[in-house]
Design a protein around this motif. Structure first.
Motif, PDB file in Angstrom:
ATOM      1  N   VAL A  51       1.017  -1.140  -0.141  1.00  0.00           N
ATOM      2  CA  VAL A  51       0.039   0.047   0.125  1.00  0.00           C
ATOM      3  C   VAL A  51       0.802   1.134   0.075  1.00  0.00           C
ATOM      4  O   VAL A  51       1.939   1.501   0.805  1.00  0.00           O
ATOM      5  N   PHE A  52       0.605   2.276  -0.953  1.00  0.00           N
ATOM      6  CA  PHE A  52       1.327   3.583  -0.840  1.00  0.00           C
ATOM      7  C   PHE A  52       0.553   4.726  -0.823  1.00  0.00           C
ATOM      8  O   PHE A  52      -0.635   4.510  -1.164  1.00  0.00           O
ATOM      9  N   ASP A  53       1.068   5.756  -0.497  1.00  0.00           N
ATOM     10  CA  ASP A  53       0.191   7.041  -0.201  1.00  0.00           C
ATOM     11  C   ASP A  53       0.151   7.574  -1.684  1.00  0.00           C
ATOM     12  O   ASP A  53       1.345   7.859  -2.401  1.00  0.00           O
ATOM     13  N   ALA A  54      -0.924   8.239  -2.057  1.00  0.00           N
ATOM     14  CA  ALA A  54      -1.183   8.893  -3.234  1.00  0.00           C
ATOM     15  C   ALA A  54      -0.351  10.120  -3.388  1.00  0.00           C
ATOM     16  O   ALA A  54       0.046  10.608  -4.493  1.00  0.00           O
ATOM     17  N   ALA A  55      -0.271  10.780  -2.261  1.00  0.00           N
ATOM     18  CA  ALA A  55       0.562  12.346  -2.256  1.00  0.00           C
ATOM     19  C   ALA A  55       1.859  11.969  -2.239  1.00  0.00           C
ATOM     20  O   ALA A  55       2.695  13.032  -2.646  1.00  0.00           O
ATOM     21  N   ASN A  56       2.453  10.980  -1.733  1.00  0.00           N
ATOM     22  CA  ASN A  56       3.912  10.760  -1.434  1.00  0.00           C
ATOM     23  C   ASN A  56       4.227   9.027  -1.800  1.00  0.00           C
ATOM     24  O   ASN A  56       4.077   8.314  -1.014  1.00  0.00           O
ATOM     25  N   LEU A  57       4.789   8.716  -2.964  1.00  0.00           N
ATOM     26  CA  LEU A  57       4.967   7.453  -3.237  1.00  0.00           C
ATOM     27  C   LEU A  57       5.990   6.677  -2.326  1.00  0.00           C
ATOM     28  O   LEU A  57       6.011   5.498  -2.478  1.00  0.00           O
ATOM     29  N   ASP A  58       6.546   7.598  -1.967  1.00  0.00           N
ATOM     30  CA  ASP A  58       7.995   7.000  -1.025  1.00  0.00           C
ATOM     31  C   ASP A  58       7.254   6.474   0.224  1.00  0.00           C
ATOM     32  O   ASP A  58       7.954   5.610   1.321  1.00  0.00           O
ATOM     33  N   ARG A  59       6.174   6.800   0.928  1.00  0.00           N
ATOM     34  CA  ARG A  59       5.393   6.499   1.807  1.00  0.00           C
ATOM     35  C   ARG A  59       4.676   5.041   1.453  1.00  0.00           C
ATOM     36  O   ARG A  59       3.392   5.072   1.147  1.00  0.00           O
ATOM     37  N   GLU A  60       5.143   3.989   1.581  1.00  0.00           N
ATOM     38  CA  GLU A  60       4.664   2.585   1.286  1.00  0.00           C
ATOM     39  C   GLU A  60       4.880   1.664   2.488  1.00  0.00           C
ATOM     40  O   GLU A  60       5.772   1.664   3.375  1.00  0.00           O
ATOM     41  N   SER A  61       3.867   0.599   2.572  1.00  0.00           N
ATOM     42  CA  SER A  61       4.037  -0.500   3.277  1.00  0.00           C
ATOM     43  C   SER A  61       3.593  -1.834   2.845  1.00  0.00           C
ATOM     44  O   SER A  61       2.947  -1.814   1.839  1.00  0.00           O
ATOM     45  N   VAL A  62       4.411  -2.925   3.312  1.00  0.00           N
ATOM     46  CA  VAL A  62       4.251  -4.084   2.897  1.00  0.00           C
ATOM     47  C   VAL A  62       3.179  -4.659   3.770  1.00  0.00           C
ATOM     48  O   VAL A  62       3.160  -5.267   5.050  1.00  0.00           O
ATOM     49  N   ILE A  63       1.812  -4.904   2.893  1.00  0.00           N
ATOM     50  CA  ILE A  63       0.837  -5.589   3.767  1.00  0.00           C
ATOM     51  C   ILE A  63       1.025  -7.136   4.072  1.00  0.00           C
ATOM     52  O   ILE A  63       0.807  -7.685   5.011  1.00  0.00           O
TER      53      ILE A  63
END
Length: 362
Positions: free
Chosen positions: A42-54
């Motif tokens: 899952v990643f943040d639409a406003a900042n693609l570098d903010r992502e996490s592995v579900i």
């Protein structure tokens, strides 16, 4: 012709040489992605570098499909795999464990998924196994066994499933056997449940353009538009529109998908040699046609690699793409372009006119 400008790109911290297969909305302001390492991120639409592995490993043998399952406060993500399982994931849990798991008979690999949260239903379309390709339904409150199966309507892999936009009992399926089927899922007898059959060619994508209109796209880029018949209305239906192979007339090498934005449907046409992707409006007035004068071009696209998924995000007024280069890319229109495929409500045409222009069946 209009141009969309790339504003961000990210590999989502995936291993080198990964493909990203599909993206879909998750919680508000976020997107989910599945990729060739079989992870769900899952990643943040406003900042693609903010992502996490579900989930670092969603399915044994490979993940095949991703859909959003939404109901009230619950925002779940549905994945399917070649292990014959469909799993629902709660992105908020973050523990790598599925919230719900369903399994097909004989562990038949699952290629397509549809969700209808209002009826607590998840549907899976399988590969052809032991001479059967199955459309299997589960109630996620009782996931141990299917509540309904259609086993005779297709005789090859089921590549597409989609619910009707307003009628929870109507489901569309598409298959490499060339058929697009429409079912009334309140009917358990399969012969009676099948209310419409369209013979198109090996189905890559199919779905509803509107409540009364269906499209079909084959693996060899044949495209057609069909009226959705209503057995309760014996009126004469319009003839389908067959576009044939759209690669030459659209100047492309492949069709990624059809997507629908606030301005109506667009076909995403890719050209690897020219490093571009075009979003070409499909309009119905005075007859169904592609409006190539009003296309939106994504210059550079994903380079020489295929674009696998496109999403028109109304909230951020952006276009999200992912592809076989292993990147998610974000695109925005120039400030002076007011007819963008992701046009905001403020700039959109009046609803009545937009529906007439874009969604009139024929």
């Amino acid at each position: 012709m209009h141009t969309l400008t790339p504003i961000a790109a990210s590999s989502l911290s995936l291993p080198t040489d990964s493909y990203i297969y599909s993206i879909t909305p998750a919680a508000p302001g976020t997107f989910a992605a599945i990729s060739s390492d079989d992870s769900l991120r899952v990643f943040d639409a406003a900042n693609l570098d903010r992502e996490s592995v579900i989930a670092p490993k969603t399915h044994d043998g490979g993940v095949t499909a991703l859909r959003t399952y939404s109901s009230g406060d619950a925002q779940l993500l549905a994945t399917a795999g070649r292990d014959g399982r469909v799993r629902l994931w709660d992105a908020r849990a973050g523990n790598g464990s599925a919230a719900v798991e369903m399994e097909t008979v004989k562990h038949a690999p699952v290629l397509s998924v549809a969700c209808h949260a209002e009826t607590s239903t998840v549907v899976a379309g399988t590969e052809l196994v032991s001479s059967q390709a199955v459309v299997a339904f589960w109630d996620i409150r009782s996931p141990a066994a299917c509540r309904l199966q259609y086993v005779e309507s297709h005789n090859d892999d089921i590549t597409e499933l989609q619910y009707h936009p307003t009628r929870s009992n109507i489901l569309l399926s598409g298959s490499t056997d060339g058929l697009v089927n429409i079912y009334d899922t309140t009917i358990t007898d399969e012969d009676d449940a099948l209310v419409q059959v369209i013979n198109h060619g090996s189905v890559h994508h199919a779905g509803f353009l509107s409540e009364r209109t269906i499209y079909a796209l084959s693996h060899d880029e044949l495209f057609s538009v069909h009226p959705a018949t209503d057995p309760d209305e014996p009126t004469q239906e319009p003839e389908p529109v067959h576009f044939g192979d759209v690669r030459q007339p659209l100047g492309c090498e492949y069709i990624a998908q059809l997507c629908i934005g606030s301005q109506g449907p667009y076909i995403a046409a890719g050209n690897k040699a020219d490093h571009r992707l075009d979003l070409i409006p499909l309009v119905s007035d005075p007859a169904w046609r592609f409006d190539q004068d009003s296309l939106w071009r994504l210059p550079g696209a994903h380079g020489e690699e295929v674009v696998r998924s496109v999403y028109l995000d109304e909230q951020s007024q952006s276009v999200f793409t992912c592809g076989e280069d292993g990147f998610v890319r974000v695109w925005k229109p120039a400030d002076d372009d007011v007819q963008a495929p992701v046009e905001s409500a403020k700039g959109a045409r009046p609803k009545e006119k937009r529906q007439k222009d874009r969604f009139k069946p024929y």
